[in-house]
Design a protein around this motif. Structure first.
Motif, mmCIF file in Angstrom:
data_model
loop_
_atom_site.group_PDB
_atom_site.id
_atom_site.type_symbol
_atom_site.label_atom_id
_atom_site.label_comp_id
_atom_site.label_asym_id
_atom_site.label_seq_id
_atom_site.Cartn_x
_atom_site.Cartn_y
_atom_site.Cartn_z
ATOM 1 N N GLU A 84 30.129 43.741 20.008
ATOM 2 C CA GLU A 84 30.402 44.694 21.081
ATOM 3 C C GLU A 84 29.185 44.798 22.000
ATOM 4 O O GLU A 84 28.052 44.924 21.544
ATOM 5 C CB GLU A 84 30.722 46.073 20.511
ATOM 6 N N VAL A 85 29.441 44.737 23.314
ATOM 7 C CA VAL A 85 28.396 44.948 24.318
ATOM 8 C C VAL A 85 28.711 46.257 25.028
ATOM 9 O O VAL A 85 29.792 46.432 25.591
ATOM 10 C CB VAL A 85 28.333 43.788 25.331
ATOM 11 N N GLU B 287 27.858 43.482 15.362
ATOM 12 C CA GLU B 287 26.824 44.402 15.814
ATOM 13 C C GLU B 287 27.160 44.945 17.197
ATOM 14 O O GLU B 287 28.084 44.470 17.865
ATOM 15 C CB GLU B 287 25.468 43.692 15.871
ATOM 16 N N THR B 288 26.397 45.953 17.602
ATOM 17 C CA THR B 288 26.467 46.493 18.953
ATOM 18 C C THR B 288 25.250 45.992 19.717
ATOM 19 O O THR B 288 24.121 46.084 19.232
ATOM 20 C CB THR B 288 26.471 48.029 18.930
ATOM 21 N N ARG B 289 25.491 45.466 20.921
ATOM 22 C CA ARG B 289 24.409 44.956 21.757
ATOM 23 C C ARG B 289 24.442 45.672 23.106
ATOM 24 O O ARG B 289 25.495 46.153 23.543
ATOM 25 C CB ARG B 289 24.541 43.440 21.958
ATOM 26 N N HIS B 290 23.299 45.759 23.740
ATOM 27 C CA HIS B 290 23.190 46.352 25.066
ATOM 28 C C HIS B 290 22.938 45.253 26.091
ATOM 29 O O HIS B 290 22.216 44.292 25.805
ATOM 30 C CB HIS B 290 22.061 47.380 25.109
ATOM 31 N N TYR B 291 23.520 45.427 27.285
ATOM 32 C CA TYR B 291 23.293 44.472 28.365
ATOM 33 C C TYR B 291 22.107 44.925 29.201
ATOM 34 O O TYR B 291 22.112 46.036 29.752
ATOM 35 C CB TYR B 291 24.538 44.347 29.230
ATOM 36 N N GLN B 292 21.082 44.092 29.274
ATOM 37 C CA GLN B 292 19.898 44.369 30.098
ATOM 38 C C GLN B 292 20.130 43.732 31.467
ATOM 39 O O GLN B 292 19.894 42.545 31.667
ATOM 40 C CB GLN B 292 18.642 43.799 29.428
ATOM 41 N N GLU B 293 20.614 44.539 32.417
ATOM 42 C CA GLU B 293 21.056 43.982 33.703
ATOM 43 C C GLU B 293 19.925 43.313 34.464
ATOM 44 O O GLU B 293 20.130 42.290 35.123
ATOM 45 C CB GLU B 293 21.686 45.089 34.561
ATOM 46 N N ALA B 294 18.732 43.878 34.411
ATOM 47 C CA ALA B 294 17.609 43.311 35.159
ATOM 48 C C ALA B 294 17.272 41.899 34.681
ATOM 49 O O ALA B 294 16.872 41.040 35.465
ATOM 50 C CB ALA B 294 16.388 44.216 35.027
ATOM 51 N N ARG B 295 17.460 41.652 33.373
ATOM 52 C CA ARG B 295 17.132 40.345 32.804
ATOM 53 C C ARG B 295 18.359 39.457 32.630
ATOM 54 O O ARG B 295 18.233 38.254 32.395
ATOM 55 C CB ARG B 295 16.448 40.525 31.450
ATOM 56 N N GLY B 296 19.559 40.043 32.716
ATOM 57 C CA GLY B 296 20.784 39.266 32.552
ATOM 58 C C GLY B 296 21.031 38.810 31.138
ATOM 59 O O GLY B 296 21.641 37.761 30.913
ATOM 60 N N VAL B 297 20.564 39.596 30.137
ATOM 61 C CA VAL B 297 20.731 39.215 28.731
ATOM 62 C C VAL B 297 21.287 40.398 27.949
ATOM 63 O O VAL B 297 21.231 41.550 28.391
ATOM 64 C CB VAL B 297 19.390 38.773 28.106
ATOM 65 N N THR B 298 21.835 40.118 26.762
ATOM 66 C CA THR B 298 22.215 41.167 25.824
ATOM 67 C C THR B 298 21.193 41.198 24.699
ATOM 68 O O THR B 298 20.681 40.159 24.285
ATOM 69 C CB THR B 298 23.619 40.940 25.240
ATOM 70 N N THR B 299 20.899 42.398 24.215
ATOM 71 C CA THR B 299 19.930 42.551 23.131
ATOM 72 C C THR B 299 20.547 43.399 22.026
ATOM 73 O O THR B 299 21.332 44.315 22.293
ATOM 74 C CB THR B 299 18.635 43.218 23.619
ATOM 75 N N SER B 300 20.175 43.105 20.798
ATOM 76 C CA SER B 300 20.720 43.820 19.649
ATOM 77 C C SER B 300 20.277 45.272 19.668
ATOM 78 O O SER B 300 19.105 45.580 19.888
ATOM 79 C CB SER B 300 20.272 43.150 18.357
ATOM 80 N N ARG C 12 22.114 47.884 17.344
ATOM 81 C CA ARG C 12 22.308 48.427 15.993
ATOM 82 C C ARG C 12 23.493 47.711 15.365
ATOM 83 O O ARG C 12 24.258 47.018 16.048
ATOM 84 C CB ARG C 12 22.595 49.937 16.038
ATOM 85 N N SER C 13 23.649 47.894 14.071
ATOM 86 C CA SER C 13 24.835 47.355 13.415
ATOM 87 C C SER C 13 26.049 48.126 13.891
ATOM 88 O O SER C 13 25.962 49.304 14.263
ATOM 89 C CB SER C 13 24.709 47.463 11.893
ATOM 90 N N LYS C 14 27.193 47.480 13.920
ATOM 91 C CA LYS C 14 28.409 48.084 14.444
ATOM 92 C C LYS C 14 28.927 49.181 13.514
ATOM 93 O O LYS C 14 29.148 48.957 12.328
ATOM 94 C CB LYS C 14 29.489 47.006 14.622
ATOM 95 N N GLU C 15 29.116 50.402 14.070
ATOM 96 C CA GLU C 15 29.688 51.471 13.269
ATOM 97 C C GLU C 15 31.172 51.217 13.018
ATOM 98 O O GLU C 15 31.869 50.639 13.843
ATOM 99 C CB GLU C 15 29.549 52.834 13.968
#
Length: 470
Positions: free
Chosen positions: A208-209, A242-255, A257-260
């Protein structure tokens, strides 16, 4: 590798007050923590009261998206501890949502329509807003603004039927247009539409992002995440849920936390709110003309192509603008608005509401009369848009055409210019004589450049042909 995408879209309902209290939702221009009260701050002893207008707005969406509204739905508490949630639980809906099923039809990859089915639509309150101070992924500190806490949301959940980032963007564009036509949300408000995406490669674990806040961001985030997962599969690395966040400035997703899982939230019915029994309200809700209906009307009423009609009706304000300027010349207004004007606006990140209707229609009339070429007309349009962006009073098209000498001239007046261009481009002339199709376009382009677009390209092509006859 088959890509599987499902979306969860959170849409802020454009009500005047929050979902369970009387605090104003118009908070963005005010200071932090100024639109709060004991209810939306979750202070002990307070009782929520459901906002009727928010329920009506949610039902309007459910009806427009062909959903079933059960006779009975209820709110629940979703328990988790996070700084932006002052109560340590969120009032949402769980196993008894407001609406079930439904669908949205989008343009398919190979043409035609593709139906994307919905799982559900449910109501919930927005949490507060975290403001990260500092630079990079980790700010120096984080501030919490509870002004947003309690703003009414609907969450629209799709079935995992999207197969590419482009399809996801088409779906979101269609959904956004529908919500705008319904008048239930304000697209210009920051954070009014936020997306969580579930992405997997068939046969592998789902990721999930969270909290993607722009349409371009959705396509970029999905593209990056799909590439990342495919790369891991090729390297025989394990993809974890897992749950990942999208870092818009860098154009990447980063981990993140584990997915609830659902049991982690310890859902239970909200004891302070009565169940909703509102299925009978749906019959009383009148829907406006929606994008598909308007597209079909544009094709029938104005005789324009399906592609132009789809583009023009994909944004409510653009559709309204087109109808204001098109009278008597839809065959010119449709391609100019859908292709040329929209491209110029996108380049400038400028809304169509900033375009002066009087000036734009006057320019289309000049094109219709044949007093200016398309090339020169585009130059005039750009000048008008630039003047508006710079805060100047825009000149009328006729004034600009006269001032810059852009009036269309007869092709015969450019014979000497054509002859000079042919002499300077002997290689292209030889290519043309040998049958290379692109050579004539190059030569016409050189003449148009030399004449600053004042000649008709078709006339120039004819003159070139005449001069090159054996």
């Amino acid at each position: 590798m088959t890509v599987i995408i499902g979306l969860e879209i959170h849409c802020q309902l454009n009500t005047k007050t929050k979902l369970f209290c009387g605090c104003s939702t118009d908070y963005r221009d005010d200071g932090p923590n100024t639109h709060v009260c004991p209810v939306c701050l979750g202070l002990p002893g307070t009782l929520p009261v459901t906002n009727k207008q928010a329920v009506i707005y949610a039902l309007r969406v459910a009806k427009a998206l062909h959903c079933e509204v059960p006779a009975f739905s209820e709110f629940a508490r979703k328990n988790y501890f996070y700084p932006d949630l002052p109560k340590a639980f969120q009032i949402t809906q769980y196993d008894k949502p407001l609406a079930l099923g439904g669908y949205i039809e989008i343009e398919a990859e190979g043409g035609g329509e593709k139906r994307i089915e919905l799982t559900r639509i449910h109501m919930e309150e927005d949490p507060g807003r975290l403001v990260h101070k500092g630079s990079g992924d980790r700010g120096r500190y984080t501030l919490v603004d509870y002004n947003r806490s309690g703003v009414p949301l609907i969450e629209i959940v799709t079935e995992p039927q999207l197969s590419s980032p482009k399809e996801a963007r088409r779906f979101l564009n269609k959904l956004r247009a529908t919500l705008e036509y319904l008048g239930i949300y304000d697209s210009e408000r920051e954070g009014s539409l936020r997306v969580d995406a579930n992405i997997s490669i068939k046969g592998y674990e789902r990721v999930e992002v969270k909290n993607i806040t722009s349409y371009k961001g959705v396509e970029k985030a999905l593209t990056f995440e799909i590439t990342r997962q495919k790369g891991m599969i090729r390297r025989n690395a394990q993809i974890v849920r897992e749950t990942r966040h999208y870092q818009e400035a860098r154009g990447v997703t980063t981990s993140a936390r584990s997915k609830e899982m659902e049991h982690d939230y310890r859902y239970f019915p909200e004891p302070d709110l009565a169940p909703l029994e509102v299925s009978s309200w749906v019959e009383e809700i009148a829907l406006p003309e929606l994008p598909d209906a308007r597209r079909d009307r544009f094709m029938q009423q104005y005789g324009i192509s399906q592609n132009h009609a789809r583009t023009l009706t994909g944004d409510l304000k653009l559709a309204e603008f087109f109808e204001e300027v098109t009278s008597g010349m839809p065959e010119i207004a449709a391609p100019w608005t859908a292709d040329i004007l929209l491209g110029e606006l996108n380049y400038r990140d400028m809304p169509v509401t900033k375009v002066p209707n009087l000036h734009y229609r006057a320019l289309l009339e000049e094109v219709k009369k044949g007093s200016v070429t398309d090339t020169s007309a585009v130059e005039v349009l750009r000048l008008i848009l630039n003047q508006v962006m710079e805060g100047q009073a825009p000149e009328m098209p006729g004034v600009i055409i006269a001032r810059l000498g852009l009036s269309k001239e007869e092709g015969e007046s450019f014979v000497e210019v054509v002859a000079s261009v042919l002499k300077e481009n002997e290689a292209a002339v030889a290519d043309h004589r040998s049958g290379k199709a692109g050579a004539i376009n190059f030569l016409v382009g050189q003449v148009m450049k030399a004449t600053r677009g004042r000649a008709d390209p078709k006339e120039i092509a004819r003159i070139i042909g005449d001069l090159l006859k054996d």
